[in-house]
Design a protein around this motif. Structure first.
Motif, PDB file in Angstrom:
ATOM      1  N   LEU A   1       3.165  31.543  27.194  1.00  0.00           N
ATOM      2  CA  LEU A   1       2.524  30.613  28.125  1.00  0.00           C
ATOM      3  C   LEU A   1       2.791  31.004  29.571  1.00  0.00           C
ATOM      4  O   LEU A   1       1.903  30.891  30.427  1.00  0.00           O
ATOM      5  N   THR A   2       3.986  31.477  29.860  1.00  0.00           N
ATOM      6  CA  THR A   2       4.297  31.927  31.217  1.00  0.00           C
ATOM      7  C   THR A   2       3.408  33.098  31.602  1.00  0.00           C
ATOM      8  O   THR A   2       2.887  33.161  32.724  1.00  0.00           O
ATOM      9  N   LYS A   3       3.233  34.024  30.675  1.00  0.00           N
ATOM     10  CA  LYS A   3       2.356  35.174  30.928  1.00  0.00           C
ATOM     11  C   LYS A   3       0.927  34.701  31.174  1.00  0.00           C
ATOM     12  O   LYS A   3       0.252  35.195  32.088  1.00  0.00           O
ATOM     13  N   ASP A   4       0.457  33.743  30.381  1.00  0.00           N
ATOM     14  CA  ASP A   4      -0.895  33.217  30.562  1.00  0.00           C
ATOM     15  C   ASP A   4      -1.041  32.508  31.905  1.00  0.00           C
ATOM     16  O   ASP A   4      -2.076  32.646  32.571  1.00  0.00           O
ATOM     17  N   VAL A   5      -0.030  31.761  32.306  1.00  0.00           N
ATOM     18  CA  VAL A   5      -0.088  31.063  33.600  1.00  0.00           C
ATOM     19  C   VAL A   5      -0.137  32.072  34.741  1.00  0.00           C
ATOM     20  O   VAL A   5      -0.891  31.897  35.709  1.00  0.00           O
ATOM     21  N   ILE A   6       0.647  33.132  34.639  1.00  0.00           N
ATOM     22  CA  ILE A   6       0.618  34.163  35.684  1.00  0.00           C
ATOM     23  C   ILE A   6      -0.755  34.823  35.731  1.00  0.00           C
ATOM     24  O   ILE A   6      -1.306  35.062  36.813  1.00  0.00           O
ATOM     25  N   TYR A   7      -1.342  35.083  34.569  1.00  0.00           N
ATOM     26  CA  TYR A   7      -2.689  35.665  34.512  1.00  0.00           C
ATOM     27  C   TYR A   7      -3.701  34.726  35.164  1.00  0.00           C
ATOM     28  O   TYR A   7      -4.543  35.163  35.951  1.00  0.00           O
ATOM     29  N   LEU A   8      -3.620  33.428  34.849  1.00  0.00           N
ATOM     30  CA  LEU A   8      -4.554  32.471  35.451  1.00  0.00           C
ATOM     31  C   LEU A   8      -4.342  32.350  36.953  1.00  0.00           C
ATOM     32  O   LEU A   8      -5.316  32.218  37.712  1.00  0.00           O
ATOM     33  N   LYS A   9      -3.097  32.420  37.406  1.00  0.00           N
ATOM     34  CA  LYS A   9      -2.823  32.368  38.839  1.00  0.00           C
ATOM     35  C   LYS A   9      -3.455  33.562  39.546  1.00  0.00           C
ATOM     36  O   LYS A   9      -4.072  33.411  40.605  1.00  0.00           O
ATOM     37  N   ASP A  10      -3.331  34.732  38.950  1.00  0.00           N
ATOM     38  CA  ASP A  10      -3.947  35.926  39.543  1.00  0.00           C
ATOM     39  C   ASP A  10      -5.466  35.791  39.586  1.00  0.00           C
ATOM     40  O   ASP A  10      -6.101  36.177  40.577  1.00  0.00           O
ATOM     41  N   ARG A  11      -6.043  35.225  38.525  1.00  0.00           N
ATOM     42  CA  ARG A  11      -7.499  35.016  38.504  1.00  0.00           C
ATOM     43  C   ARG A  11      -7.925  34.031  39.592  1.00  0.00           C
ATOM     44  O   ARG A  11      -8.933  34.230  40.267  1.00  0.00           O
ATOM     45  N   ILE A  12      -7.164  32.965  39.754  1.00  0.00           N
ATOM     46  CA  ILE A  12      -7.483  31.978  40.802  1.00  0.00           C
ATOM     47  C   ILE A  12      -7.349  32.600  42.178  1.00  0.00           C
ATOM     48  O   ILE A  12      -8.170  32.355  43.068  1.00  0.00           O
ATOM     49  N   ASP A  13      -6.316  33.424  42.375  1.00  0.00           N
ATOM     50  CA  ASP A  13      -6.160  34.101  43.669  1.00  0.00           C
ATOM     51  C   ASP A  13      -7.354  35.019  43.955  1.00  0.00           C
ATOM     52  O   ASP A  13      -7.863  35.056  45.080  1.00  0.00           O
ATOM     53  N   LEU A  14      -7.804  35.748  42.931  1.00  0.00           N
ATOM     54  CA  LEU A  14      -8.976  36.608  43.118  1.00  0.00           C
ATOM     55  C   LEU A  14     -10.224  35.785  43.409  1.00  0.00           C
ATOM     56  O   LEU A  14     -11.042  36.150  44.259  1.00  0.00           O
ATOM     57  N   LEU A  15     -10.378  34.669  42.709  1.00  0.00           N
ATOM     58  CA  LEU A  15     -11.516  33.797  42.954  1.00  0.00           C
ATOM     59  C   LEU A  15     -11.466  33.226  44.365  1.00  0.00           C
ATOM     60  O   LEU A  15     -12.505  33.135  45.044  1.00  0.00           O
ATOM     61  N   ASN A  16     -10.282  32.892  44.828  1.00  0.00           N
ATOM     62  CA  ASN A  16     -10.123  32.363  46.179  1.00  0.00           C
ATOM     63  C   ASN A  16     -10.513  33.422  47.211  1.00  0.00           C
ATOM     64  O   ASN A  16     -11.201  33.126  48.198  1.00  0.00           O
ATOM     65  N   VAL A  17     -10.085  34.660  46.977  1.00  0.00           N
ATOM     66  CA  VAL A  17     -10.447  35.749  47.898  1.00  0.00           C
ATOM     67  C   VAL A  17     -11.961  35.940  47.899  1.00  0.00           C
ATOM     68  O   VAL A  17     -12.581  36.087  48.961  1.00  0.00           O
ATOM     69  N   ASP A  18     -12.575  35.944  46.716  1.00  0.00           N
ATOM     70  CA  ASP A  18     -14.037  36.085  46.642  1.00  0.00           C
ATOM     71  C   ASP A  18     -14.737  34.922  47.334  1.00  0.00           C
ATOM     72  O   ASP A  18     -15.755  35.120  48.013  1.00  0.00           O
ATOM     73  N   LEU A  19     -14.232  33.721  47.168  1.00  0.00           N
ATOM     74  CA  LEU A  19     -14.825  32.556  47.803  1.00  0.00           C
ATOM     75  C   LEU A  19     -14.726  32.644  49.326  1.00  0.00           C
ATOM     76  O   LEU A  19     -15.681  32.317  50.043  1.00  0.00           O
ATOM     77  N   ILE A  20     -13.608  33.103  49.818  1.00  0.00           N
ATOM     78  CA  ILE A  20     -13.444  33.266  51.273  1.00  0.00           C
ATOM     79  C   ILE A  20     -14.419  34.319  51.801  1.00  0.00           C
ATOM     80  O   ILE A  20     -15.055  34.121  52.842  1.00  0.00           O
ATOM     81  N   ARG A  21     -14.552  35.429  51.058  1.00  0.00           N
ATOM     82  CA  ARG A  21     -15.522  36.458  51.464  1.00  0.00           C
ATOM     83  C   ARG A  21     -16.939  35.902  51.474  1.00  0.00           C
ATOM     84  O   ARG A  21     -17.705  36.131  52.409  1.00  0.00           O
ATOM     85  N   PHE A  22     -17.294  35.171  50.426  1.00  0.00           N
ATOM     86  CA  PHE A  22     -18.627  34.577  50.353  1.00  0.00           C
ATOM     87  C   PHE A  22     -18.843  33.603  51.510  1.00  0.00           C
ATOM     88  O   PHE A  22     -19.906  33.603  52.141  1.00  0.00           O
ATOM     89  N   TRP A  23     -17.850  32.783  51.792  1.00  0.00           N
ATOM     90  CA  TRP A  23     -17.968  31.802  52.865  1.00  0.00           C
ATOM     91  C   TRP A  23     -18.144  32.505  54.215  1.00  0.00           C
ATOM     92  O   TRP A  23     -18.961  32.082  55.040  1.00  0.00           O
ATOM     93  N   ASN A  24     -17.383  33.571  54.424  1.00  0.00           N
ATOM     94  CA  ASN A  24     -17.507  34.308  55.697  1.00  0.00           C
ATOM     95  C   ASN A  24     -18.878  34.961  55.825  1.00  0.00           C
ATOM     96  O   ASN A  24     -19.475  34.950  56.904  1.00  0.00           O
TER      97      ASN A  24
END
Length: 92
Positions: free
Chosen positions: A59-82
């Protein structure tokens, strides 16, 4: 000369020693069974704890994977917004 008489005191003493020895033997036997039972219970608890530790690691590994995915999504969202703001669609 030895006088071999059986008195009531000697009989009571002999019976007391025999009952004490039998009681000691019974108590030691009972304690050994309890210890074996406790060891069996501890082994079962350790197996359950081992499974929980493995599941926790997964579960810890899965949470870290999901956190990385959310961070990537956040970066993509910021790029899209800009990009969107540069095209004049922003709220500025």
């Amino acid at each position: 000369m030895i006088v071999w008489e059986i008195s009531l005191g000697a009989v009571i003493t002999l019976l007391t020693v025999l009952f004490a020895a039998a009681g000691f033997y019974w108590k030691q036997n009972y304690d050994a069974k309890e210890i074996k039972s406790d060891i069996k219970d501890i082994k079962e608890d350790i197996k359950i704890l081992n499974k929980l530790i493995i599941e926790s690691a997964i579960l810890t590994k899965d949470v870290i994977y999901l956190k990385d995915r959310i961070d990537l999504l956040n970066v993509d969202l910021i790029r899209f917004w800009n990009i969107w703001r540069k095209q004049g669609h922003g709220l500025d």
